[in-house]
Design an enzyme around this catalytic site. Structure first.
Site, short mmCIF file in Angstrom:
data_model
loop_
_atom_site.label_atom_id
_atom_site.label_comp_id
_atom_site.label_asym_id
_atom_site.label_seq_id
_atom_site.Cartn_x
_atom_site.Cartn_y
_atom_site.Cartn_z
N GLU A 81 39.59 99.47 6.96
CA GLU A 81 39.08 99.79 8.30
C GLU A 81 39.74 98.88 9.33
O GLU A 81 40.27 97.81 8.98
CB GLU A 81 37.56 99.51 8.35
N VAL A 136 34.52 112.90 4.17
CA VAL A 136 33.79 113.42 3.00
C VAL A 136 33.23 114.83 3.28
O VAL A 136 33.43 115.76 2.49
CB VAL A 136 32.65 112.45 2.59
N GLY A 195 38.06 108.37 -0.88
CA GLY A 195 38.91 109.51 -0.51
C GLY A 195 38.07 110.78 -0.52
O GLY A 195 37.11 110.90 -1.30
N LYS A 197 27.07 98.26 -3.35
CA LYS A 197 27.25 99.13 -4.52
C LYS A 197 26.69 98.47 -5.78
O LYS A 197 26.05 99.11 -6.61
CB LYS A 197 28.73 99.47 -4.69
N ILE A 214 34.19 108.24 -9.83
CA ILE A 214 33.80 107.86 -11.20
C ILE A 214 32.34 108.25 -11.40
O ILE A 214 31.49 107.83 -10.62
CB ILE A 214 33.96 106.34 -11.43
N LYS A 221 25.88 104.58 0.63
CA LYS A 221 25.47 103.37 -0.13
C LYS A 221 24.64 102.42 0.74
O LYS A 221 23.74 101.76 0.25
CB LYS A 221 26.69 102.65 -0.68
N1 LIG Z 1 35.40 108.09 2.98
C1 LIG Z 1 35.22 107.84 1.69
O1 LIG Z 1 36.19 107.80 0.92
C2 LIG Z 1 33.83 107.59 1.14
C3 LIG Z 1 33.68 107.33 -0.23
C4 LIG Z 1 32.41 107.16 -0.76
C5 LIG Z 1 31.31 107.21 0.09
N2 LIG Z 1 31.50 107.43 1.43
C6 LIG Z 1 30.31 107.50 2.28
O2 LIG Z 1 30.21 108.81 2.83
C7 LIG Z 1 29.62 108.76 4.12
C8 LIG Z 1 30.57 109.42 5.12
O3 LIG Z 1 31.81 108.77 5.11
P1 LIG Z 1 33.10 109.38 5.85
O4 LIG Z 1 34.24 108.54 5.42
O5 LIG Z 1 33.15 110.85 5.67
O6 LIG Z 1 32.74 109.03 7.36
P2 LIG Z 1 33.45 109.61 8.69
O7 LIG Z 1 34.78 110.18 8.37
O8 LIG Z 1 33.36 108.53 9.70
O9 LIG Z 1 32.49 110.82 9.11
C9 LIG Z 1 31.21 110.61 9.61
C10 LIG Z 1 30.66 111.94 10.10
O10 LIG Z 1 29.34 111.73 10.58
C11 LIG Z 1 29.23 112.26 11.89
N3 LIG Z 1 28.31 111.44 12.68
C12 LIG Z 1 28.44 110.15 13.01
N4 LIG Z 1 27.38 109.76 13.74
C13 LIG Z 1 26.60 110.83 13.88
C14 LIG Z 1 25.36 111.06 14.55
N5 LIG Z 1 24.74 110.09 15.23
N6 LIG Z 1 24.82 112.29 14.46
C15 LIG Z 1 25.43 113.28 13.79
N7 LIG Z 1 26.61 113.13 13.14
C16 LIG Z 1 27.17 111.92 13.18
C17 LIG Z 1 30.62 112.24 12.49
O11 LIG Z 1 30.70 113.24 13.49
P3 LIG Z 1 32.07 113.59 14.27
O12 LIG Z 1 33.02 114.14 13.24
O13 LIG Z 1 31.70 114.60 15.28
O14 LIG Z 1 32.54 112.29 14.84
C18 LIG Z 1 31.47 112.55 11.24
O15 LIG Z 1 31.59 113.93 11.07
C19 LIG Z 1 29.35 107.26 4.37
O16 LIG Z 1 28.04 106.97 3.99
C20 LIG Z 1 30.33 106.57 3.46
O17 LIG Z 1 29.91 105.27 3.07
C21 LIG Z 1 32.73 107.64 1.95
#
Ligand SMILES: NC(=O)c1ccc[n+]([C@@H]2O[C@H](COP(=O)([O-])OP(=O)(O)OC[C@H]3O[C@@H](n4cnc5c(N)ncnc54)[C@H](OP(=O)(O)O)[C@@H]3O)[C@@H](O)[C@H]2O)c1
Length: 440
Positions: free
Chosen positions: A192, A15, A304, A207, A138, A107
């Site tokens: 996952e 994201v 996404g 959600k 959405i 969430k």
């Molecule tokens: N992916 C989706 O489609 C989606 C959709 C809706 C909502 N969300 C929400 O958006 C949020 C992020 O999701 P994502 O999919 O982008 O997750 P992700 O790809 O796992 O990315 C998480 C990021 O947070 C960083 N991080 C993790 N632990 C950390 C810490 N202790 N201190 C500092 N940075 C830290 C990671 O760093 P590194 O890169 O250095 O590892 C990474 O950049 C979540 O709350 C998720 O529920 C995601």
């Protein structure tokens, strides 16, 4: 030109990286729409050295997300680290305490601490925006918070987890078993490595608890949600549903009842011709039932990078324009405690599939157990296993025969008691399958 809105971005994963790209690509459009640029100024993630698909060196790096949240140069914190605990929680609290607006996609954090964070944001008169946290692309939060702020909701239900909808769609369309579809979803990056949070319904429950608060003005309570996942759904259920004119979806449903708000997540049979039944694959959908309005169904991508970043950028655009709305659509102090309607009192139609022992008296015993609970049948189908024999011939005594029933509206309590009695009388093998039917 008015001064830019300076963004501190915590989290650079799927994201966060998409947010950086979208703000760069959409810069001119956002200036035209908001009257000022929205610029990422400082970044944080776990690892500074990790390869990213944009140039990290163009931005200030702040190693601690909490320090990023309190940095005086920044106007707003975008939190896309994830998780209900620290550092996401502390970073968001720190920004709000410093009078800084926050945009988050988290969430888990909102379901657990949304109420407290909303109070903090309102006290400081700053925004706490979270469009991306529910159904990704959405605009359901804005729809509930603003577009339908005057509506009186009776029910809200939706497909809020793309992984589960993908698995159920693939099982139905291609006649594959649950485990095969799950493995495929993992290979395609939809599920996952540890899929239990999705397939057991807990992601949907988080959600739903946020949507229920927005719709009904109640304080978020993720523990008030009854949760069942999809792993017990078989091809036999999907086939039977289809023959009876239904599809099976994992729905999150919140309903206003006389006893309170009923919040439940479970596999649900919905009429094949309903809007929600048409939603296949990873797509999400939410249907809103409000008094005096025909049902409204919003359909779109639930996850996404691009879809989620689009929601985050829209939230930032509101902040750039100076729009501040109470996070849950009404002041947090006026949100009422969630009165949880007990699941035993849920009323509706039920699909029941059981493996009955083929012996004299079985049908009469099942009929008696159901009648004792005042359950009436809309339809009942008894199937001899394929190829076992012709319909007119009697079976071997004790053979397992699938029996599929659809009930008229009854209560959860009655169904549970009737099935417990059926099992006690030893006329079925194993645990009967029960799927609730939703009027849609
Ligand atoms: N992916 C989706 O489609 C989606 C959709 C809706 C909502 N969300 C929400 O958006 C949020 C992020 O999701 P994502 O999919 O982008 O997750 P992700 O790809 O796992 O990315 C998480 C990021 O947070 C960083 N991080 C993790 N632990 C950390 C810490 N202790 N201190 C500092 N940075 C830290 C990671 O760093 P590194 O890169 O250095 O590892 C990474 O950049 C979540 O709350 C998720 O529920 C995601």
């Amino acid at each position: 030109m008015a001064k830019p809105l300076k963004v501190g971005l915590a989290g650079l994963g799927t994201v966060g990286s998409a947010v950086v790209r979208l703000l760069e690509d959409g810069r001119d459009k956002l200036i035209a729409r908001c009257g000022r640029p929205i610029e990422v100024v400082a970044l944080n993630a776990r690892s500074r050295g990790k390869k990213r698909d944009f140039d990290v060196k163009k931005f200030r790096w702040i190693a601690d997300p909490v320090a990023l949240a309190r940095d005086p140069e920044l106007d707003v914190l975008v939190e896309v680290i994830g998780g209900a605990g620290d550092p996401a929680k502390r970073a968001v609290e720190t920004a709000l305490a410093a009078g800084k607006p926050v945009v988050t996609a988290n969430k888990a954090l909102l379901a657990r601490h949304g109420q407290k964070l909303a109070v903090m944001a309102e006290r400081r008169g700053v925004a706490l925006n979270f469009e991306a946290a529910v159904a990704g692309g959405i605009p359901i939060v804005k729809t509930l918070r603003e577009g339908l702020n005057g509506a009186s909701f009776a029910r809200i239900y939706g497909i809020l987890n793309g992984t589960c909808n993908y698995i159920l769609s693939r099982m139905e369309q291609d006649r594959l078993a649950f485990d095969d579809c799950l493995r495929e979803a993992q290979r395609l990056g939809y599920a996952e490595a540890n899929p239990t949070f999705d397939v057991d319904g807990h992601d949907t429950a988080q959600k739903l608890s946020i949507l229920a608060s927005l719709a009904f003005g109640t304080r978020i309570d993720p523990n008030a949600v009854y949760v069942e996942g999809i792993s017990s759904i078989t091809l036999a259920d999907l086939d039977a549903a289809s023959e009876l004119g239904y599809r099976i979806k994992l729905l999150g449903v919140a309903v206003r009842t006389e006893e309170g708000i009923e919040q439940r997540v479970h596999p649900t049979m919905v009429p094949k011709e309903s809007a929600i039944a048409q939603v296949m694959g990873v797509t999400n959908a939410v249907t809103l039932d409000a008094q005096g309005l025909a049902p409204i169904t919003l359909v779109g991508p639930g996850a996404g990078g691009a879809a989620t970043a689009s929601a985050i950028v829209a939230d930032l655009a509101d902040i750039a324009r100076g729009v501040v709305t109470p996070p849950f659509g009404l002041p947090a102090a006026r949100m009422t405690a969630t009165r949880k309607a007990p699941m035993q009192h849920h009323e509706g139609g039920y699909y029941i599939r059981m493996l009955a022992r083929d012996r004299p008296g079985t049908a009469a015993t099942i009929a008696r157990c159901l009648a004792q609970q005042k359950i009436s049948m809309e339809s009942i189908v008894q199937r001899h296993p394929a190829g076992s024999r012709g319909a007119a011939q009697p079976g071997r005594s004790g053979e397992a025969v699938p029996v599929i029933m659809i009930t008229y509206a009854t209560s959860e309590d009655a169904v549970r008691k009737a099935l417990a009695a059926v099992r006690r009388d030893r006329v079925v093998y194993g645990e009967p399958q029960v799927i609730r039917i939703e009027r849609a």
